[in-house]
Design an enzyme around this catalytic site. Structure first.
Site, mmCIF file in Angstrom:
data_model
loop_
_atom_site.group_PDB
_atom_site.id
_atom_site.type_symbol
_atom_site.label_atom_id
_atom_site.label_comp_id
_atom_site.label_asym_id
_atom_site.label_seq_id
_atom_site.Cartn_x
_atom_site.Cartn_y
_atom_site.Cartn_z
ATOM 1 N N LEU A 242 10.607 63.849 13.844
ATOM 2 C CA LEU A 242 11.330 63.229 12.719
ATOM 3 C C LEU A 242 10.812 61.818 12.471
ATOM 4 O O LEU A 242 10.762 61.348 11.348
ATOM 5 C CB LEU A 242 12.821 63.144 13.039
ATOM 6 C CG LEU A 242 13.593 64.448 13.112
ATOM 7 C CD1 LEU A 242 15.009 64.171 13.573
ATOM 8 C CD2 LEU A 242 13.616 65.136 11.772
ATOM 9 N N GLY A 243 10.429 61.153 13.536
ATOM 10 C CA GLY A 243 9.951 59.788 13.377
ATOM 11 C C GLY A 243 9.466 59.256 14.699
ATOM 12 O O GLY A 243 9.612 59.905 15.737
ATOM 13 N N GLY B 287 9.186 55.573 17.021
ATOM 14 C CA GLY B 287 9.467 54.151 17.164
ATOM 15 C C GLY B 287 8.649 53.600 18.308
ATOM 16 O O GLY B 287 7.861 54.317 18.920
ATOM 17 N N SER B 288 8.838 52.314 18.584
ATOM 18 C CA SER B 288 8.055 51.706 19.645
ATOM 19 C C SER B 288 8.448 52.301 20.999
ATOM 20 O O SER B 288 7.681 52.273 21.942
ATOM 21 C CB SER B 288 8.271 50.204 19.641
ATOM 22 O OG SER B 288 9.645 49.934 19.670
ATOM 23 N N GLY C 108 9.435 55.519 21.567
ATOM 24 C CA GLY C 108 9.112 56.920 21.774
ATOM 25 C C GLY C 108 9.344 57.723 20.519
ATOM 26 O O GLY C 108 9.690 57.188 19.470
ATOM 27 N N VAL D 17 10.995 60.681 18.070
ATOM 28 C CA VAL D 17 12.292 61.276 17.762
ATOM 29 C C VAL D 17 12.035 62.643 17.151
ATOM 30 O O VAL D 17 11.279 62.769 16.198
ATOM 31 C CB VAL D 17 13.097 60.406 16.781
ATOM 32 C CG1 VAL D 17 14.424 61.052 16.478
ATOM 33 C CG2 VAL D 17 13.312 59.023 17.347
ATOM 34 N N ASP E 165 21.153 43.346 15.884
ATOM 35 C CA ASP E 165 19.936 43.773 15.194
ATOM 36 C C ASP E 165 20.274 44.617 13.968
ATOM 37 O O ASP E 165 19.702 45.681 13.750
ATOM 38 C CB ASP E 165 19.024 44.538 16.157
ATOM 39 C CG ASP E 165 17.585 44.590 15.664
ATOM 40 O OD1 ASP E 165 17.263 43.835 14.723
ATOM 41 O OD2 ASP E 165 16.789 45.377 16.202
#
Lengths: 337, 452
Positions: free
Chosen positions: B91-92, B94-95, B97, B99, B215
């Site tokens: 799905l995506g 990130g930094s 790992g 997803v 954040d």
């Protein structure tokens, strides 16, 4: 304008007709009542269709809805409908709730005119709360009440009224669906508007918690468990910090929680644990609290060692339990005593 | 079984094997190797082009071969099951790992899983601590859920591979993805209003749970298919002690452009909740204007600008939104709006008219509907060997786990896929490779209903 069938009645006409039929219903008389009930239902459907539309008609324009709302306020019909709700037939009761909720949600810019109207007619709210006492309308009133509770101004009126304390009875009634409906309204009122709720609990601390004590000691298992869970949520919510510090400095509350730790039901034991931990974790324990804990130091450690040992996979719980055991083991009497 | 927060598996292969034995599935295609290192598989690319290199028979000869005779090895969609979840597509990333999508076998709920590798985490500054903290917070929130916070569903560990699987609620993308999909990089006011009210509800809940997110930004606000906003990523969040007198925090690690002046100026301590208010203010500014209130060529310049607290609001922003932004972006945290102030603000209370076109959720690899990516794996695993057997009559190949396919098949498959994506999903294609209609009910490989 439809080509066939009756032409659209104006909001004023419908509201007047409805008011007349509700009045007739109120007056009673066997034959007349039956006819009145029919009229009420018919007019309610007309109003509902204006607001929600039907399968082949769109909802009415804003202007018509505004007129309708205005008529409803002027005729005092909302209160009248709720007062006579138990006499209206089954479908009609649901229509009343739908019409009420729709009108309530109406907004003009940032204003909610119906909310403002109800603020000037708080009887509507009191009548709705009293609805929990009549079995056949309790759930209809519940849906309307929760819709009202979404607005801070209305929630405030309800919390600050004497009638609010009736909820402590309603949540315990023997009919399960009514009791749980009442409980969800009760919870909504106590948790929805954080600042308002915190203020309410602070100013009415004694009264609310003496009533609340009754729920925690209830004969009814569901009431006991639900109210204990809600208590935990209330105390651990940051907004209720002052209330929490006050609650955990009362030794009676600690005793109650210690007893609940030993309840037969494991679920209640577990919920009680989450309130009990706050007493122990408090870095500034008042002397009476410290005394109780010290008196039971060994027993508590022993008890907690064996407490819910099968929850091996719940790390959070085990960490907390280990922390509590350590805290209790390290308890020492205040020097000078 | 559903209540377990974490389970530990020494070896996920074993689990998969058990799963197979239990259900008597044919594992001709299925192989127990992990496919995690492979790049994501776009839906039409079920043929493995890299396979040619492996296929020595083709590469080693120089004689001419017609294109329709080239044989490709099929890309195997290896069904992978971890715990009670079936793995789907990426799905995506990130930094921390990847997803991926997952399907819960017991409840059939769609889930997203964050796959964290210990090796990778060690390379990120504070990586391991941040993850530990996030997990702790997520578990805390798991107790009672809120609609606008992305909740943890389950945690699984694979000790051998040093991997951690955080199973979360399924979301289709972040507000940032939506913004990036439009040229103006902003939403019409009513859409921004809808997201903002949900953000504030979620924040109020987090603050009540004594959590400062630190954040808040469009990239951390996820959306479900139903359009609900979920605050995610508690990686740098901080909890306020149960008995702390106030909400003082000491460090900020969030995204620079969204940090408040007190952090940009390097203050030792500051009130925590107001940090989130500021970031939510920058977020609201960003999603309604398409620009940032503070910019800078590098982080020093940026922090310098934020530190002054001076910014301008574009002329198209009218009252009362302008007043709300000014209130949320006040330089002094004491004077800055609180959640309560925001909830009583005129812009928050109103319902802006539906003007302008709503920005839709961008499609995932061409799929606007975001259909479940787990399904093709299941179909291939449970049906394909059976189907191919009937079409090719290739009994000779029983036992081997390689399927072959020609260029012509490939083209047809592509054509089919294209047609399907063009909307006519129901077109029955006579040239389909499977000729025999298969009744779903009689196939013995369907696992029986399992009571949870």
């Amino acid at each position: 304008m439809p080509l066939f069938g009756k032409s659209q009645k104006s909001p004023a006409d419908v509201v007047r007709a409805l008011k007349e039929s509700v009045n007739a219903l109120e007056r009673g008389g066997e034959k007349k009542a039956e006819k009145a009930q029919e009229d009420v239902s018919k007019n309610l459907v007309l109003i509902k269709n204006m607001l929600y539309g039907t399968s082949d008609a769109e909802p009415q324009t804003d202007i018509i809805v505004a007129q309708l709302a205005q008529e409803l306020y002027n005729s005092n019909l909302l209160l009248l409908l709720i007062q006579n709700l138990s006499k209206i037939d089954f479908e009609g009761k649901k229509d009343v709730a739908q019409v009420f909720n729709n009108i309530l949600r109406r907004q003009i810019g940032t204003r909610s005119p119906t909310v403002e109207y109800i603020c000037t007619k708080p009887e509507i709210l009191f009548q709705l709360m009293a609805g929990y006492e009549t079995q056949e309308i309790a759930l209809n009133c519940g849906t309307m009440l929760r819709e009202c509770a979404r607005y801070e101004a209305l929630a405030k009126i309800m919390l600050n009224s004497e009638d609010f304390y009736n909820f402590f009875t309603y949540v315990e009634v023997s009919t399960f669906d009514i009791a749980s409906d009442a409980f969800s309204t009760f919870k909504e009122l106590l948790t929805r508007h954080k600042i308002l709720c915190a203020e309410f609990l602070e100013t009415n601390y004694e009264k609310v918690f003496s009533h609340y004590q009754r729920l925690l000691n209830s004969e009814n298992y569901v009431t006991r468990r639900q109210s204990l869970k809600l208590l935990g949520e209330l105390l651990l919510d940051r907004h209720n910090f002052t209330v929490m510090t006050r609650y955990i400095s009362n030794p009676d509350n600690l005793k109650l929680m210690m007893n609940m730790l030993k309840e037969r039901s494991r679920n209640i034991q577990f919920e009680a644990f989450h309130v009990f931990k706050v007493f122990v974790a408090n870095p500034n324990k008042p002397k009476p609290i410290l005394d109780i804990l010290l008196r039971n130091q060994e027993k508590l450690v022993e008890f907690l060692m064996k407490f819910h040992t099968d929850r091996a996979e719940d790390e959070q719980f085990n960490d907390e339990k280990a922390y509590l055991i350590r805290q209790i083991q390290e308890l020492r009497p205040v020097p000078g005593h | 079984m559903c209540n377990n927060t974490s389970r530990s598996y020494d070896n996920s292969e074993n689990v998969e094997d058990d799963f197979e034995n239990e259900r008597e599935v044919n594992n001709r295609i299925f192989s127990v190797e992990s496919d995690e290192e492979l790049p994501p598989v776009p839906s039409e690319l079920w043929i493995n082009d890299n396979g040619i290199e492996d296929d020595v028979n083709i590469c080693n000869f120089f004689h001419r071969v017609d294109s329709d005779q080239i044989i490709y090895q099929t890309k195997k969609r290896k069904l992978k099951i971890i715990g009670k979840y079936v793995m789907g597509d990426l799905l995506g990333e990130g930094s921390y790992g990847k997803v991926k999508e997952m399907l819960d076998i017991d409840t059939l709920c769609r889930r997203a899983v964050k796959i964290l590798k210990q090796k990778k985490l060690r390379r990120i500054p504070n990586g391991e601590q941040n993850v530990q903290r996030e997990i702790k917070l997520l578990k805390l929130l798991k107790e009672d859920k809120h609609k606008n916070v992305c909740n943890l569903v389950d945690i699984l560990y694979n000790e051998q591979k040093q991997k951690m699987y955080l199973v979360m609620e399924y979301c289709v993308g972040s507000l940032q993805n939506l913004l990036d999909s439009t040229p103006a990089k902003r939403f019409p006011f009513y859409q921004a209003h809808g997201y903002f009210t949900q953000l504030i509800d979620g924040l109020e809940y987090l603050h009540g749970m004594r959590i400062v997110h630190k954040d808040i930004k469009p990239g951390n606000l996820l959306l479900t298919l139903g359009g609900d906003l979920k605050i995610s990523d508690l990686g740098v969040a901080e909890t306020i002690d149960l008995f702390a007198e106030d909400d003082t925090c000491h460090n900020g690690q969030g995204s620079p452009a969204f940090q408040p002046p007190e952090i940009a100026n390097g203050l030792e301590s500051f009130p925590g909740y107001k940090v989130d208010i500021w970031s939510a203010g920058v977020t609201l500014y960003n999603v309604t204007t398409g620009i940032y209130p503070f910019e800078g060529n590098n982080i020093y310049r940026l922090f310098e600008n934020i530190g002054t607290g001076k910014f301008t609001i574009p002329a198209e922003i009218e009252e009362p939104l302008k007043d709300l932004l000014l209130g949320m972006l006040r330089i002094d945290p004491q004077n800055r709006f609180s959640i309560q102030d925001i909830k009583k603000h005129a812009w928050f209370l109103q319902r802006p008219p539906r003007l302008g076109e709503e920005v839709p959720i961008p499609p995932l690899r061409g799929d606007e509907l975001h259909s479940m990516t787990v399904l093709p794996y299941l179909i291939e695993h449970y049906y394909l060997p059976y189907l191919i057997e009937h079409y090719y009559d290739c009994h000779s190949e029983a036992g081997s786990d390689i399927q072959f396919i020609t260029e012509r098949d490939l083209n047809e498959k592509r054509k089919n896929d294209k047609q399907q994506r063009n909307g006519n999903t129901q077109t029955p294609n006579t040239k389909r490779r499977w000729k025999k209609p298969i009744s779903c009910i009689t196939v013995k490989r369907i696992p029986g209903c399992k009571q949870s």
